[in-house]
Design a protein around this motif. Structure first.
Motif, PDB file in Angstrom:
ATOM      1  N   ARG A 236     -22.934  -8.580 -39.652  1.00  0.00           N
ATOM      2  CA  ARG A 236     -22.434  -8.589 -38.273  1.00  0.00           C
ATOM      3  C   ARG A 236     -22.555  -7.202 -37.639  1.00  0.00           C
ATOM      4  O   ARG A 236     -22.041  -6.979 -36.550  1.00  0.00           O
ATOM      5  CB  ARG A 236     -20.967  -9.026 -38.245  1.00  0.00           C
ATOM      6  CG  ARG A 236     -20.716 -10.418 -38.807  1.00  0.00           C
ATOM      7  CD  ARG A 236     -19.277 -10.824 -38.567  1.00  0.00           C
ATOM      8  NE  ARG A 236     -18.967 -12.101 -39.201  1.00  0.00           N
ATOM      9  CZ  ARG A 236     -17.827 -12.769 -39.000  1.00  0.00           C
ATOM     10  NH1 ARG A 236     -16.909 -12.277 -38.196  1.00  0.00           N
ATOM     11  NH2 ARG A 236     -17.624 -13.917 -39.613  1.00  0.00           N
TER      12      ARG A 236
ATOM     13  N   HIS B 277     -24.044  -5.694 -32.539  1.00  0.00           N
ATOM     14  CA  HIS B 277     -23.588  -6.931 -31.906  1.00  0.00           C
ATOM     15  C   HIS B 277     -22.138  -6.828 -31.472  1.00  0.00           C
ATOM     16  O   HIS B 277     -21.365  -7.766 -31.586  1.00  0.00           O
ATOM     17  CB  HIS B 277     -23.759  -8.106 -32.869  1.00  0.00           C
ATOM     18  CG  HIS B 277     -25.176  -8.286 -33.320  1.00  0.00           C
ATOM     19  ND1 HIS B 277     -26.182  -8.664 -32.479  1.00  0.00           N
ATOM     20  CD2 HIS B 277     -25.756  -8.087 -34.538  1.00  0.00           C
ATOM     21  CE1 HIS B 277     -27.329  -8.736 -33.156  1.00  0.00           C
ATOM     22  NE2 HIS B 277     -27.089  -8.374 -34.404  1.00  0.00           N
ATOM     23  N   ALA B 278     -21.724  -5.657 -31.002  1.00  0.00           N
ATOM     24  CA  ALA B 278     -20.335  -5.491 -30.595  1.00  0.00           C
ATOM     25  C   ALA B 278     -20.265  -4.634 -29.347  1.00  0.00           C
ATOM     26  O   ALA B 278     -21.220  -3.977 -28.969  1.00  0.00           O
ATOM     27  CB  ALA B 278     -19.520  -4.844 -31.713  1.00  0.00           C
ATOM     28  N   GLU B 279     -19.135  -4.674 -28.707  1.00  0.00           N
ATOM     29  CA  GLU B 279     -18.918  -3.909 -27.479  1.00  0.00           C
ATOM     30  C   GLU B 279     -17.634  -3.096 -27.640  1.00  0.00           C
ATOM     31  O   GLU B 279     -16.602  -3.616 -28.063  1.00  0.00           O
ATOM     32  CB  GLU B 279     -18.776  -4.866 -26.297  1.00  0.00           C
ATOM     33  CG  GLU B 279     -18.440  -4.169 -24.990  1.00  0.00           C
ATOM     34  CD  GLU B 279     -18.188  -5.178 -23.875  1.00  0.00           C
ATOM     35  OE1 GLU B 279     -17.814  -4.731 -22.786  1.00  0.00           O
ATOM     36  OE2 GLU B 279     -18.336  -6.377 -24.124  1.00  0.00           O
TER      37      GLU B 279
ATOM     38  N   ASN C  62     -12.030  -9.109 -32.399  1.00  0.00           N
ATOM     39  CA  ASN C  62     -11.828  -7.676 -32.269  1.00  0.00           C
ATOM     40  C   ASN C  62     -11.669  -7.022 -33.640  1.00  0.00           C
ATOM     41  O   ASN C  62     -11.072  -7.604 -34.547  1.00  0.00           O
ATOM     42  CB  ASN C  62     -10.582  -7.377 -31.438  1.00  0.00           C
ATOM     43  CG  ASN C  62     -10.744  -7.802 -29.991  1.00  0.00           C
ATOM     44  OD1 ASN C  62     -11.859  -7.979 -29.514  1.00  0.00           O
ATOM     45  ND2 ASN C  62      -9.638  -7.957 -29.291  1.00  0.00           N
TER      46      ASN C  62
ATOM     47  N   THR D 155     -15.279  -5.151 -30.048  1.00  0.00           N
ATOM     48  CA  THR D 155     -15.292  -6.611 -30.067  1.00  0.00           C
ATOM     49  C   THR D 155     -16.672  -7.093 -30.499  1.00  0.00           C
ATOM     50  O   THR D 155     -17.703  -6.597 -30.016  1.00  0.00           O
ATOM     51  CB  THR D 155     -14.920  -7.197 -28.690  1.00  0.00           C
ATOM     52  OG1 THR D 155     -14.887  -8.612 -28.776  1.00  0.00           O
ATOM     53  CG2 THR D 155     -15.897  -6.763 -27.606  1.00  0.00           C
ATOM     54  N   LEU D 156     -16.686  -8.003 -31.462  1.00  0.00           N
ATOM     55  CA  LEU D 156     -17.940  -8.551 -31.959  1.00  0.00           C
ATOM     56  C   LEU D 156     -18.492  -9.582 -30.990  1.00  0.00           C
ATOM     57  O   LEU D 156     -17.805 -10.047 -30.082  1.00  0.00           O
ATOM     58  CB  LEU D 156     -17.711  -9.176 -33.329  1.00  0.00           C
ATOM     59  CG  LEU D 156     -17.233  -8.210 -34.427  1.00  0.00           C
ATOM     60  CD1 LEU D 156     -16.880  -8.978 -35.685  1.00  0.00           C
ATOM     61  CD2 LEU D 156     -18.284  -7.151 -34.710  1.00  0.00           C
ATOM     62  N   SER D 157     -19.730  -9.971 -31.235  1.00  0.00           N
ATOM     63  CA  SER D 157     -20.400 -10.895 -30.317  1.00  0.00           C
ATOM     64  C   SER D 157     -19.680 -12.233 -30.213  1.00  0.00           C
ATOM     65  O   SER D 157     -19.695 -12.881 -29.159  1.00  0.00           O
ATOM     66  CB  SER D 157     -21.852 -11.122 -30.762  1.00  0.00           C
ATOM     67  OG  SER D 157     -21.880 -11.595 -32.104  1.00  0.00           O
ATOM     68  N   GLU D 158     -19.002 -12.672 -31.308  1.00  0.00           N
ATOM     69  CA  GLU D 158     -18.288 -13.949 -31.252  1.00  0.00           C
ATOM     70  C   GLU D 158     -16.904 -13.817 -30.647  1.00  0.00           C
ATOM     71  O   GLU D 158     -16.141 -14.784 -30.598  1.00  0.00           O
ATOM     72  CB  GLU D 158     -18.188 -14.567 -32.649  1.00  0.00           C
ATOM     73  CG  GLU D 158     -17.326 -13.786 -33.629  1.00  0.00           C
ATOM     74  CD  GLU D 158     -18.108 -12.789 -34.435  1.00  0.00           C
ATOM     75  OE1 GLU D 158     -17.706 -12.514 -35.575  1.00  0.00           O
ATOM     76  OE2 GLU D 158     -19.140 -12.300 -33.935  1.00  0.00           O
ATOM     77  N   GLY D 159     -16.561 -12.595 -30.193  1.00  0.00           N
ATOM     78  CA  GLY D 159     -15.297 -12.393 -29.504  1.00  0.00           C
ATOM     79  C   GLY D 159     -14.167 -11.868 -30.361  1.00  0.00           C
ATOM     80  O   GLY D 159     -13.064 -11.638 -29.852  1.00  0.00           O
TER      81      GLY D 159
END
Length: 437
Positions: free
Chosen positions: A359, A430-432, A271, A265-269
């Motif tokens: 990103r 910038h992702a989780e 996926n 999932t990127l920082s802006e939410g």
């Protein structure tokens, strides 16, 4: 021999039980190959089956023995010995006189003589030239030596089982399996159109392949030719048979890829999913090309981009490397990363759709590709780009590896030297990570 084939077939069946379905008819030829390779290895290792120290009154090795082991070196050696009683015994006696231990021995029969391949543990001060001279005086001919390491301690049947398993699970493993099977060599996959020009037509290579001293050629499963060259050491018929068995296994299993994928999932939410890709993704990759700007395509392909998508069948083919795709929740591909086998070298290349640039997607792809390269034993990877492509340069620098730069007329080649133990992947900035299947 029938007992050996049965045992190895059972082992292959167990190894493949959790992977793609393997037709039963494939197991016998691969099992025969492995069992044959193991006969001489087992014989050569019997000298090490000594009784335990408790039965002989011997004391455990002390500091002196440990120091001697540390001062020793491993060598791989291949030499041609006359096929006559006592020839091999004389060679082994000469090695023993110099305190050289034979750890394993494989035999490659030839029409005249026999090629014997040794794994040796020799005193550390012994040079390769001295070892070759010793073997020549003992009756060996055409001797070749190379320093070995702990990885070479794996016996031939175990190595072949591992290579067959890797090939069965992933079509992209075939070139790597051949390289590990045959040692330092140059492997080229020539598509049918290329092989048909310049005098190397597919029709010139029979279904069973050809062996010409230091070059072997095999029919590629998808058409074309697989060419393997090893100028420093001729191939033996046994090596040719093993390589042909791996290619046959690959051909009969057809297209296949590992099914694992990572969801991030990127920082802006939003996926994204990172997964392996192949030629079945050509249409989706073409659609991504059409959404990319001319500048983005120019950065990637370094020239006219009107027909850039014509490269995709090559780039996405597992025969030429590995490809990772980044796709959105809707299934649209927005990024591609390629790890390409380029003879003795390995290239990395990235393309990220304009709307998804900056990103961390490119860094994620690059980190995973470099980790794949390290896992396959590559010593370095290189990227060809333009000096103005700051995004690619930043991604290479973000690997945290030693880099070499070469630039000529605006074309930049950045080479990263890989550490022996490389991390699994460079994390997405910038992702989780939210899951893996």
């Amino acid at each position: 021999m029938s007992r050996d084939l049965s045992d190895v077939t059972d082992a292959l069946t167990h190894l493949f039980a959790h992977g793609p379905a393997v037709p039963a008819m494939l197991l016998a030829p691969v099992a025969a190959l492995i069992a044959t390779a193991g006969v001489r290895t087992r014989w050569s290792q019997r000298h090490g089956q000594a009784p335990p120290p408790d039965d002989t009154g011997a004391r455990p090795p002390g500091a002196e023995a440990e120091a001697e082991a540390e001062a020793s070196a491993l060598w791989r050696m291949r030499t041609t010995v006359r096929d006559a009683p006592g020839s091999l015994a004389a060679l082994c006696a000469a090695l023993a006189d110099r305190r050289i231990d034979i750890l394993s021995l494989q035999t490659h029969p030839l029409a005249e003589g026999t090629v014997d391949e040794f794994l040796l543990r020799a005193p550390g001060e012994l040079a390769g030239s001295e070892l070759a001279e010793l073997v020549t005086e003992a009756g060996g001919a055409h001797t070749w030596t190379e320093r070995a390491d702990a990885h070479d301690l794996v016996d031939a049947p175990t190595r072949l089982l591992g290579l067959a398993t890797r090939t069965a699970l992933d079509a992209a493993e075939l070139p790597l399996a051949l390289r590990q099977l045959l040692g330092r060599c140059t492997i080229r996959s020539l598509p049918a159109s290329t092989a048909g020009s310049a005098g190397s037509a597919v029709d010139d290579v029979p279904p069973q392949g050809t062996l010409e001293d230091t070059v072997l050629r095999l029919r590629a499963p998808e058409g074309g030719v697989i060419s393997v060259e090893r100028p420093y050491l001729p191939f033996t018929p046994a090596e040719f048979a093993r390589a042909r068995a791996l290619v046959e296994l690959d051909a009969r299993l057809g297209p296949r890829l590992p099914r694992g994928r990572d969801e991030l999932t990127l920082s802006e939410g939003r996926n994204i999913t990172v997964r392996r890709a192949d030629t079945r993704d050509v249409e989706a990759a073409k659609a991504m090309h059409e959404r990319c700007s001319a500048r983005t395509l120019g950065m990637r392909y370094h020239g006219p981009v009107g027909d850039a998508d014509r490269y995709l069948n090559h780039l996405l083919s597992p025969r030429f490397g590995r490809t990772l795709a980044v796709q959105t929740a809707s299934g649209r591909i927005v990024g591609l990363g390629h790890l390409l086998w380029d003879g003795d070298e390995t290239e990395v290349a990235l393309l990220v759709e304009d709307a998804w640039q900056r990103r961390g997607v490119g860094a994620e792809l690059l980190g995973r590709l470099v980790a794949m390269a390290a896992e396959t034993g590559c010593e370095s990877v290189y990227a060809v780009t333009q000096a103005s492509n700051t995004g690619m340069v930043a991604a290479m620098r973000g690997l945290g590896l030693p880099l070499d730069y070469q630039i000529e007329e605006g074309t930049l080649v950045v080479t990263a030297r890989l550490a022996p133990a490389s991390p699994a992947a460079v994390p997405l900035a910038h992702a989780e990570r939210i899951g893996t299947d």
